[in-house]
Design a protein around this motif. Structure first.
Motif: not given
Length: 277
Positions: A98, A102, A105, A154, A158
Motif C-alpha cells: 500500500d 505512493d 508521488f 497512484p 487512491r
C-alpha cells in the motif's frame, strides 16, 4: 427581547472565505495561465499558426497526447485491480504494498527517469529480456508510455480505493443469493458504482501525464519527429529564446487539455447522476 442564536463558525463568513479563495486561485492558477495567453498576443495569427502547426510540433502533440491517453487507460485497468486487491484481500506485506503505491508521488521525476532507463535499456534487466523479442522499450514511444504509467498509477488507485472501501457487501451478497454469477455481480452491481471514481482517476492520471517532463526526458531519447514530447519542445524553444513560440505551443496544449478535462468531467457528472438515480 431574546437574542438571536447565531451559529458560530470556525472559519470566517462566506464573503471573506470566498474572497481568499478567489485571490488564492487567481495568484496560483488564473494569472499564470493568463500570462501564457498574453504572451502569444505578440504574434500575428499567421506567425501563431505557423508555430503551432509546424511538422515537428504536430508530431510532438500526437506523441504526448497519444502516450498520455494510453498510459491513463492502462492505469485505469490495473489501478482498479491494485485497489481491489488492497481493499478486498489480506496478505503478508499488505501495508508495504500500500505504501509502495505512493512511491511515484515522493520520488523525484528525474530519479524515476534514470531508474526506468537503466531497467528498460537494451542492456538493462528488463530491456535485455525484451531485446531478443524485437521489443525496444527505452528510447521509443513504448518507453514514454511506461514512464507515464509509472507516475500516473497512484492517482487511479487512491481515487478508487476509498469508493471500494465504502461499498456495501450486503448488495453483492443479495445479488449472489438471487443467482447472479461473480462476473455479472461485478458488471451490474459493483462496476457502475466505481465508474465515477474511475473517470476521476483517469482524468488525474491523464492530466498528470500530459505535463510530465522529468521522467520522460531520460527514457525517450528525445529524437525529433519520433520520441520528442511537447514539454521538451517547449523547453527547447525557451533555451533558444523563442518565448513567443514556446508560449504558443503551451497555449495549444492548455486549450486541448482544458477541453479534454471538460469532456471527462461531463461524463463523470453524467455517471454520478446515473448511479445516484
Amino acid at each position: 427581547m431574546g437574542r438571536r442564536n447565531k451559529t458560530k463558525r470556525i472559519l470566517p463568513g462566506f464573503g471573506l472565505s470566498m474572497g481568499f479563495t478567489v485571490l488564492y486561485l487567481s495568484l496560483l492558477v488564473l494569472f499564470p495561465l493568463s500570462a501564457v495567453v498574453w504572451k502569444t498576443t505578440g504574434l500575428t495569427f499567421d506567425q501563431f499558426w505557423q508555430a503551432v502547426t509546424d511538422e515537428r510540433v504536430v508530431a510532438s502533440y500526437k506523441l504526448s497526447f497519444g502516450a498520455s491517453l494510453a498510459a491513463a487507460l492502462v492505469n485505469t485497468v490495473f489501478g482498479l485491480l491494485v485497489a481491489w486487491v488492497l481493499v478486498r484481500y489480506r496478505f503478508p506485506g499488505k501495508r508495504f504494498v500500500d505504501a509502495l503505491v505512493d512511491m511515484p508521488f515522493a520520488l523525484p521525476t528525474a530519479v524515476a527517469g534514470i531508474a526506468l532507463t537503466s531497467l528498460y535499456a537494451d542492456n538493462g534487466w528488463i530491456g535485455s529480456l525484451l531485446a531478443p523479442l524485437g521489443v525496444k522499450a527505452a528510447y521509443s514511444p513504448l518507453g514514454i508510455i511506461i514512464a507515464l504509467t509509472f507516475i500516473g498509477l497512484p492517482f487511479v488507485v487512491r481515487t478508487v480505493q476509498p469508493v471500494l472501501q465504502e461499498l456495501e457487501h450486503e448488495t453483492e451478497e443479495a445479488a449472489v443469493s438471487l443467482g447472479a454469477s461473480r462476473w455479472r455481480t461485478f458488471r451490474r452491481v459493483i462496476f457502475p458504482q466505481l465508474v465515477p471514481a474511475l473517470l476521476a482517476g483517469f482524468t488525474l492520471a491523464f492530466a498528470r501525464a500530459i505535463g510530465e517532463y522529468g521522467s520522460v526526458v531520460f527514457i525517450s531519447g528525445n529524437m525529433p519527429m519520433k520520441t520528442e514530447i511537447t514539454p521538451l519542445l517547449i523547453m527547447t524553444k525557451l533555451e533558444q529564446y523563442d518565448y513567443a513560440g514556446a508560449t504558443a505551443i503551451a497555449l495549444v496544449m492548455l486549450i486541448i487539455s482544458f477541453v479534454l478535462l471538460l469532456v471527462t468531467n461531463a461524463l463523470q457528472m453524467k455517471s454520478n447522476r446515473r448511479v445516484s438515480g
